[in-house]
Structures are given as C-alpha cells and as structure tokens.
Design an enzyme around this catalytic site. Structure first.
Site, PDB file in Angstrom:
ATOM      1  N   ILE A   6       0.846  -1.196   0.000  1.00 55.85           N
ATOM      2  CA  ILE A   6       0.000   0.000   0.000  1.00 55.85           C
ATOM      3  C   ILE A   6       0.878   1.241   0.000  1.00 55.85           C
ATOM      4  O   ILE A   6       1.685   1.432   0.909  1.00 55.85           O
ATOM      5  CB  ILE A   6      -0.912   0.037   1.241  1.00 55.85           C
ATOM      6  CG1 ILE A   6      -1.714  -1.259   1.375  1.00 55.85           C
ATOM      7  CG2 ILE A   6      -1.839   1.246   1.187  1.00 55.85           C
ATOM      8  CD1 ILE A   6      -2.483  -1.373   2.687  1.00 55.85           C
ATOM      9  N   ASP A  55       9.412   8.431  -1.470  1.00 53.36           N
ATOM     10  CA  ASP A  55       8.501   9.381  -2.114  1.00 53.36           C
ATOM     11  C   ASP A  55       8.170   8.812  -3.488  1.00 53.36           C
ATOM     12  O   ASP A  55       9.079   8.593  -4.300  1.00 53.36           O
ATOM     13  CB  ASP A  55       9.208  10.740  -2.227  1.00 53.36           C
ATOM     14  CG  ASP A  55       8.365  11.817  -2.877  1.00 53.36           C
ATOM     15  OD1 ASP A  55       7.356  11.485  -3.538  1.00 53.36           O
ATOM     16  OD2 ASP A  55       8.713  13.000  -2.749  1.00 53.36           O
ATOM     17  N   ASN A  82      -2.251   4.066  -3.748  1.00 51.71           N
ATOM     18  CA  ASN A  82      -3.104   5.012  -3.042  1.00 51.71           C
ATOM     19  C   ASN A  82      -2.470   6.402  -2.904  1.00 51.71           C
ATOM     20  O   ASN A  82      -3.186   7.391  -2.782  1.00 51.71           O
ATOM     21  CB  ASN A  82      -3.425   4.457  -1.649  1.00 51.71           C
ATOM     22  CG  ASN A  82      -4.089   5.485  -0.775  1.00 51.71           C
ATOM     23  OD1 ASN A  82      -5.243   5.831  -0.965  1.00 51.71           O
ATOM     24  ND2 ASN A  82      -3.340   6.001   0.190  1.00 51.71           N
ATOM     25  N   TYR A 148      -5.450  18.963 -11.176  1.00 56.13           N
ATOM     26  CA  TYR A 148      -5.775  17.819 -10.313  1.00 56.13           C
ATOM     27  C   TYR A 148      -6.713  16.869 -11.047  1.00 56.13           C
ATOM     28  O   TYR A 148      -6.506  15.652 -11.063  1.00 56.13           O
ATOM     29  CB  TYR A 148      -6.419  18.284  -9.010  1.00 56.13           C
ATOM     30  CG  TYR A 148      -6.864  17.123  -8.147  1.00 56.13           C
ATOM     31  CD1 TYR A 148      -5.924  16.344  -7.472  1.00 56.13           C
ATOM     32  CD2 TYR A 148      -8.208  16.780  -8.038  1.00 56.13           C
ATOM     33  CE1 TYR A 148      -6.322  15.247  -6.712  1.00 56.13           C
ATOM     34  CE2 TYR A 148      -8.614  15.698  -7.284  1.00 56.13           C
ATOM     35  CZ  TYR A 148      -7.664  14.933  -6.625  1.00 56.13           C
ATOM     36  OH  TYR A 148      -8.064  13.844  -5.887  1.00 56.13           O
ATOM     37  N   LYS A 152      -6.159  12.857 -12.311  1.00 54.13           N
ATOM     38  CA  LYS A 152      -7.030  11.729 -11.985  1.00 54.13           C
ATOM     39  C   LYS A 152      -7.672  11.126 -13.239  1.00 54.13           C
ATOM     40  O   LYS A 152      -7.970   9.933 -13.273  1.00 54.13           O
ATOM     41  CB  LYS A 152      -8.093  12.157 -10.964  1.00 54.13           C
ATOM     42  CG  LYS A 152      -7.506  12.431  -9.579  1.00 54.13           C
ATOM     43  CD  LYS A 152      -6.780  11.204  -9.018  1.00 54.13           C
ATOM     44  CE  LYS A 152      -6.257  11.409  -7.622  1.00 54.13           C
ATOM     45  NZ  LYS A 152      -5.581  10.196  -7.086  1.00 54.13           N
ATOM     46  N   VAL A 181     -13.813  13.066   0.491  1.00 56.02           N
ATOM     47  CA  VAL A 181     -13.459  12.239   1.645  1.00 56.02           C
ATOM     48  C   VAL A 181     -12.748  13.136   2.658  1.00 56.02           C
ATOM     49  O   VAL A 181     -11.770  13.804   2.319  1.00 56.02           O
ATOM     50  CB  VAL A 181     -12.528  11.071   1.242  1.00 56.02           C
ATOM     51  CG1 VAL A 181     -12.286  10.168   2.449  1.00 56.02           C
ATOM     52  CG2 VAL A 181     -13.104  10.281   0.074  1.00 56.02           C
TER      53      VAL A 181
END
Length: 228
Positions: A6, A55, A82, A148, A152, A181
């Site tokens: 993850i 990173d 993620n 942004y 995505k 979120v």
C-alpha cells in the site's frame, strides 16, 4: 494470506485500508513519514508488516526500495496505488506551477513508477490485483481543479489500459474513484490552513477514509473470476 503493498499508508485512506486488510494478510506499508508508518505498525501487532520509506515521485527511491524488498516478501498479490495529493485550488492561469508539477509527479508518475517497480513481483502471484485510487475528479472536471482533475483522468486511463495489457498476465485492475473524503486531503491542498480545509466539508456529510477502505477490501475479496 496475501501480501499487500500500500502506498500512501501513513495517513487517510491508505492508513485505514491497511487496518481493514490487516487480518490474515501481510502488509508492505509505504510512505514518506516513517514515524506515521511506525505508529500504524504498532496498531497492527498481530499482522506481519514491512515498512518502506520513499517518495513515489522520486523514481530512484521507488525502484531502490522495491527492488530491495526482502526475498520472502517479493511475491506481491495486491498493489494498492493510493499515494496522491492535491496542491492549491485556483484557476489554471493563477495556479502555481510548482503545485501543478507536484500533482502530476505524485498522482500520475508516482503511480507509473510504483507499478513498474512492483510488476516483476506481482507476476509471481496466482491471485494478483492492482487497485488504483482515482477520484470522481477523474470523471468530471470542476472549477479551480483543472490539473488535479487531469491527473485523476490519467489514473482512470492508466487503469483501463492496464486492464487490457495485464489480462494475459492474470492481473486484475480496479479503479476506486471516491467523491469528497474528509482526510488530510484538504489540509494539504490549502497548505495547512485548517479553517479553509474545514470549510470544504460544511453543509454535507463527506465520505470517510474507512468508507473507502471498505470499498477497496470488497474489491480485493471478490472471487478470482469477478472483476470490479
């Protein structure tokens, strides 16, 4: 028992996803903040964990860390891409170029670097699955979020393309695309301004990191013939 890697595990969705998947699995927890990863590790005393500090936007760090995963951890069953962020909220013409670079470097290039680095180990699995954390912004652009949203949309395109490319390898690929979120997301976007970050979630009940973690767990736990 699956081995699950993850990224962005030091906070938010990644942190809660690790907790949701800990039982019965081995977790490779990746992030930039070692102290946060250690805190998470302490919350999972009964689960085997391995911490990797890098990173995702740094190609050399990514490949060095993953290439040097101990041999007995190198059969990766699930990769959860993620790690990601938003920097600034402004029109394209007014946005800071460094902010735009950061979003492309982390959200897009970081996903590419980690997936390429992990792929040799993922191919060894008979139950392989890649989860890419996207966003509703990858399906619908919004005001002051141009780059942004573009980052995505790239995650969505990468996910669809990977699904074609990895089908012969037996690797499932899923995109999870949340709406708003409430995590550190807005705090990062507004560079630590707590008042601005809090205002984002006024007037409605946002999703939580636990909600998204549960969705990711659902996708992973489907039978082999089910592609979410």
């Amino acid at each position: 028992m699956k081995t699950i890697l993850i990224t962005g595990a030091s906070s938010g969705i990644g942190y809660e996803t690790a907790k949701a998947l800990a039982s019965g699995n081995r977790l490779i927890l990746c992030g930039r903040r070692t102290e946060k990863l250690k805190q998470l590790q302490e919350e999972l005393p009964h689960s085997p964990t391995l911490l990797l500090n890098f990173d995702v936007s740094n190609k050399e760090q990514v490949f060095h860390a993953i290439k040097n995963i101990p041999t007995d951890w190198q059969n990766i069953d699930v990769l959860i891409n993620n790690a990601g962020n938003a920097h600034g909220l402004a029109t394209f013409q007014d946005a800071d170029l460094d902010d735009l670079d950061a979003m492309i470097d982390i959200n897009v290039k970081g996903l590419i670097y980690v997936t390429k680095a992990c792929l040799p180990f993922i191919k060894k699995s008979n139950d392989a699955h890649i989860i890419n954390t996207s966003s509703i912004a990858g399906k619908q652009a919004y005001t002051n979020g141009t780059t942004y949203c573009a980052s995505k949309w790239a995650v969505e395109a990468l996910t669809k393309g990977m699904r074609f490319d990895f089908l012969p390898l037996g690797i499932k690929v899923t995109s999870v695309a949340p709406g708003a979120v409430e995590t550190e997301f807005s705090l990062v976007r507004f560079k630590g301004d707590e008042e601005k970050a809090a205002n984002v979630y006024k007037g409605f009940e946002p999703l939580t990191a636990q909600d998204i973690a549960a969705t990711i767990a659902f996708a992973i736990n489907q039978p082999k013939h089910v592609q979410v």
